[in-house]
Design a protein around this motif. Structure first.
Motif, mmCIF file in Angstrom:
data_model
loop_
_atom_site.group_PDB
_atom_site.id
_atom_site.type_symbol
_atom_site.label_atom_id
_atom_site.label_comp_id
_atom_site.label_asym_id
_atom_site.label_seq_id
_atom_site.Cartn_x
_atom_site.Cartn_y
_atom_site.Cartn_z
ATOM 1 N N LYS A 281 0.845 -1.199 0.000
ATOM 2 C CA LYS A 281 0.000 0.000 0.000
ATOM 3 C C LYS A 281 0.875 1.242 0.000
ATOM 4 O O LYS A 281 2.045 1.190 0.367
ATOM 5 N N ALA A 282 0.271 2.346 -0.437
ATOM 6 C CA ALA A 282 0.961 3.638 -0.473
ATOM 7 C C ALA A 282 -0.029 4.710 -0.078
ATOM 8 O O ALA A 282 -1.126 4.763 -0.622
ATOM 9 N N GLU A 283 0.366 5.551 0.856
ATOM 10 C CA GLU A 283 -0.533 6.610 1.313
ATOM 11 C C GLU A 283 0.209 7.936 1.433
ATOM 12 O O GLU A 283 1.252 8.009 2.081
ATOM 13 N N PRO A 284 -0.313 8.987 0.765
ATOM 14 C CA PRO A 284 0.305 10.306 0.868
ATOM 15 C C PRO A 284 0.238 10.796 2.315
ATOM 16 O O PRO A 284 -0.754 10.568 3.018
ATOM 17 N N LEU A 285 1.282 11.471 2.762
ATOM 18 C CA LEU A 285 1.319 12.020 4.120
ATOM 19 C C LEU A 285 1.077 13.517 4.134
ATOM 20 O O LEU A 285 1.032 14.121 5.192
ATOM 21 N N ASP A 286 0.916 14.109 2.956
ATOM 22 C CA ASP A 286 0.707 15.551 2.842
ATOM 23 C C ASP A 286 -0.602 15.820 2.106
ATOM 24 O O ASP A 286 -1.012 15.034 1.258
ATOM 25 N N GLU A 287 -1.216 16.937 2.416
ATOM 26 C CA GLU A 287 -2.438 17.359 1.737
ATOM 27 C C GLU A 287 -2.110 17.988 0.391
ATOM 28 O O GLU A 287 -1.001 18.454 0.174
#
Length: 149
Positions: free
Chosen positions: A36-42
């Motif tokens: 999985k990959a999830e952005p940490l910034d908006e």
């Protein structure tokens, strides 16, 4: 050790390749080790954007964080690992072919180990990446060239 480098031609425009390849949500679709990959910034992707990627290395799932150092749409991107035992340095380039109707994608990956990662890289990770990168690029090609419905 030298970086691991692979090149593949894709029947897709550089703009479409770039948009797909730099979108973290697509990572598990074309990278075999990415769970999985999830952005940490908006907000939209920018230099400095961070993404937490969970990868299967051997029989373990290991989270790591990467940060984008360069984004030059639709030509290139560069990112590096900032956490985790194995920290990649990945550079990608997209060259237009056939007046921009096709693209040549080059990916180069180098690896840096921290703690346990120093032992994992030569024994597990480097052999896995060397075997996986050509298959990842083939998956990328298949995803980008599949007909849209």
């Amino acid at each position: 050790m030298p970086a691991i480098r692979e090149v593949i031609d894709v029947d897709c425009s550089p703009e479409d390749v770039y948009a797909y390849i730099t979108d973290p949500s697509h990572l598990p679709e074309w990278q075999l080790s990415a769970v999985k990959a999830e952005p940490l910034d908006e907000g939209p992707l920018h230099v400095g954007s961070r993404v937490r990627v969970t990868r299967r290395i051997g029989n373990r799932e290991i989270p790591m964080t990467v940060e984008f150092d360069e984004l030059d749409p639709p030509h290139s991107w560069h990112l590096h690992g900032i956490s985790g035992p194995v920290r990649p340095r990945t550079r990608g380039e997209i060259e237009p072919l056939d007046d921009g109707r096709r693209s040549r994608v080059t990916m180069e990956i180098d690896l840096e180990g921290h703690g346990l990662g120093k032992a994992l890289i030569p024994l597990v990770v480097r052999p896995q990446v060397r075997k996986e990168l050509p298959r990842d690029e083939q998956l990328l090609k298949e995803r980008l060239e599949r007909p849209t419905t």
